[in-house]
Design an enzyme around this catalytic site. Structure first.
Site, short mmCIF file in Angstrom:
data_model
loop_
_atom_site.label_atom_id
_atom_site.label_comp_id
_atom_site.label_asym_id
_atom_site.label_seq_id
_atom_site.Cartn_x
_atom_site.Cartn_y
_atom_site.Cartn_z
N GLU A 60 -3.81 7.35 -4.83
CA GLU A 60 -4.15 6.73 -6.11
C GLU A 60 -5.66 6.78 -6.32
O GLU A 60 -6.41 6.75 -5.34
CB GLU A 60 -3.63 5.28 -6.17
CG GLU A 60 -4.23 4.37 -5.13
CD GLU A 60 -3.70 2.94 -5.21
OE1 GLU A 60 -2.48 2.74 -5.13
OE2 GLU A 60 -4.55 2.03 -5.33
N HIS B 199 -1.70 -0.20 -9.70
CA HIS B 199 -2.32 -1.10 -8.70
C HIS B 199 -2.93 -2.34 -9.37
O HIS B 199 -4.14 -2.57 -9.28
CB HIS B 199 -3.38 -0.36 -7.87
CG HIS B 199 -3.68 -1.04 -6.56
ND1 HIS B 199 -3.98 -0.36 -5.41
CD2 HIS B 199 -3.71 -2.36 -6.23
CE1 HIS B 199 -4.21 -1.22 -4.43
NE2 HIS B 199 -4.05 -2.46 -4.91
N ARG C 117 0.86 -1.18 0.00
CA ARG C 117 0.00 0.00 0.00
C ARG C 117 0.90 1.23 0.00
O ARG C 117 1.96 1.24 0.65
CB ARG C 117 -0.89 0.03 1.24
CG ARG C 117 -2.06 -0.94 1.22
CD ARG C 117 -3.14 -0.53 0.20
NE ARG C 117 -4.32 -1.37 0.26
CZ ARG C 117 -4.53 -2.45 -0.50
NH1 ARG C 117 -3.63 -2.84 -1.38
NH2 ARG C 117 -5.67 -3.14 -0.38
C1 DGY Z 1 -5.76 -6.31 -2.32
O1 DGY Z 1 -6.36 -7.38 -2.43
O2 DGY Z 1 -5.52 -5.80 -1.24
C2 DGY Z 1 -5.35 -5.64 -3.59
O3 DGY Z 1 -4.51 -4.57 -3.33
C3 DGY Z 1 -6.57 -5.17 -4.35
O4 DGY Z 1 -7.40 -4.50 -3.50
#
Ligand code: DGY
Length: 322
Positions: free
Chosen positions: A269, A288, A240
């Protein structure tokens, strides 16, 4: 009239997942894949017994407090749950689940892609070809670094980190890691444990971030810690954006204090990411897409359905996080 519990699905899911969900539940779908505002979400939730959201829908304490009493569960289509205030959910007795395991391979692939893309200057090279500015070849042209044989530092040797470690061994990388406590060798393999983040950074040529976003990891990779990395080091983030202080990373990349970065996740983002990243040649940027494979997106959906089925059968769901 159907007696099936009603599930509000906040984004368009793979067809196979929506079909399977409809076998056990009545569904409120989002065929246009619209990004709902909180108001729209709450309005739709009024007719639902559970919500199946993605990380794009935020559930801070204020939103959870306003959820109708009939909403029993938030069964996320994601492994990350930083978009949900888990404590608020616990207090309101809303069950929260996630989808671990099924996206580890796909996310590890993207981590390796980012390592290679950053090390071998893939963004720069691709832009040259596309813009017809590629005019010559010389021994000094587009020279990058190899990841083969380098020291890989994994920050958070969990499910995804362990897959990354296995793939990286194929590149003869030596694996180092930091977790709060060392793992059993069954999970860590021959990875070298470092008791602190700082110790890991000093022992790393390529850093891959896999710890979850939490108040404890917010801005963890800041200017002081970046200064502990080698000048040629590569930083990769598929976890993240919040784990990284963007001002600090952009400055370090601009100054050449670290070599390059590969990023799939960002603060702000999708459209409010740090503008500095767009200007830099030594970053390889992806939008992402860690879990974005056909196989994984189906598996994430099926896992969320399994959790919902368990909840509405009065059983403990396999992936309960609150
Ligand atoms: C997750 O599964 O956390 C991915 O980043 C998509 O949300």
């Amino acid at each position: 009239m159907s007696n099936k519990p009603v599930v509000l699905v906040t984004r368009k899911l793979p067809a196979a997942v929506e079909q399977k969900l409809a076998e056990s539940f009545a569904t409120i779908l989002n065929p246009d894949d619209k990004l709902y505002s909180t108001e729209e979400l709450l309005e739709l939730a009024a007719g639902a017994d559970a919500i199946l959201p993605c990380h794009t829908e935020k559930f801070p304490a204020e939103t959870i407090a306003q959820l109708p009493a009939r909403v029993k569960a938030i069964a996320n289509f994601s492994v990350g749950v930083d978009h949900v205030d888990l404590e608020a959910a616990r207090q309101k007795q809303v069950i929260v689940t996630n989808t671990p395991d099924v996206l580890s391979d796909a996310t590890a692939e993207i981590a390796i892609l980012l390592m290679l893309g950053a090390a071998r200057r893939a963004s720069e090279g691709e832009r040259l070809v596309r813009s017809q500015q590629w005019k010559d070849w010389s021994p000094a042209f587009m020279v990058g670094r190899q990841i083969t044989g380098k020291r890989l530092g994994i920050l958070g040797l969990g499910r995804v980190g362990q897959v990354v470690a296995r793939r990286a061994r194929g590149f003869e990388m030596t694996v180092h890691y930091h977790n709060r406590t060392p793992l059993h060798p069954d999970q860590a393999g021959n990875a070298v444990y470092h008791a602190s983040v700082e110790e890991l950074l000093a022992a790393t040529d390529v850093l891959s971030i896999h710890c979850p976003a939490s108040p404890a990891t917010q801005g963890l990779i800041n200017s002081e810690r970046l200064a502990m990395m080698h000048r040629d080091a590569i930083l990769v983030n598929t976890s993240r954006g919040g784990v990284v202080d963007d001002d600090a990373l952009v400055s370090a990349l601009q100054a050449g204090d670290i070599g390059a970065a590969g990023l799939d996740v960002f603060n702000g983002e999708p459209d409010s990411i740090h503008p500095g990243y767009r200007q830099l040649d030594n970053v390889f940027l992806l939008p992402h897409i860690g879990s974005a494979t056909v196989e994984t997106r189906d598996a994430m959906g099926f896992r969320a359905i399994d959790n919902l089925i368990a909840i509405f059968n009065g059983e403990e769901p396999g992936d309960r996080v609150a």
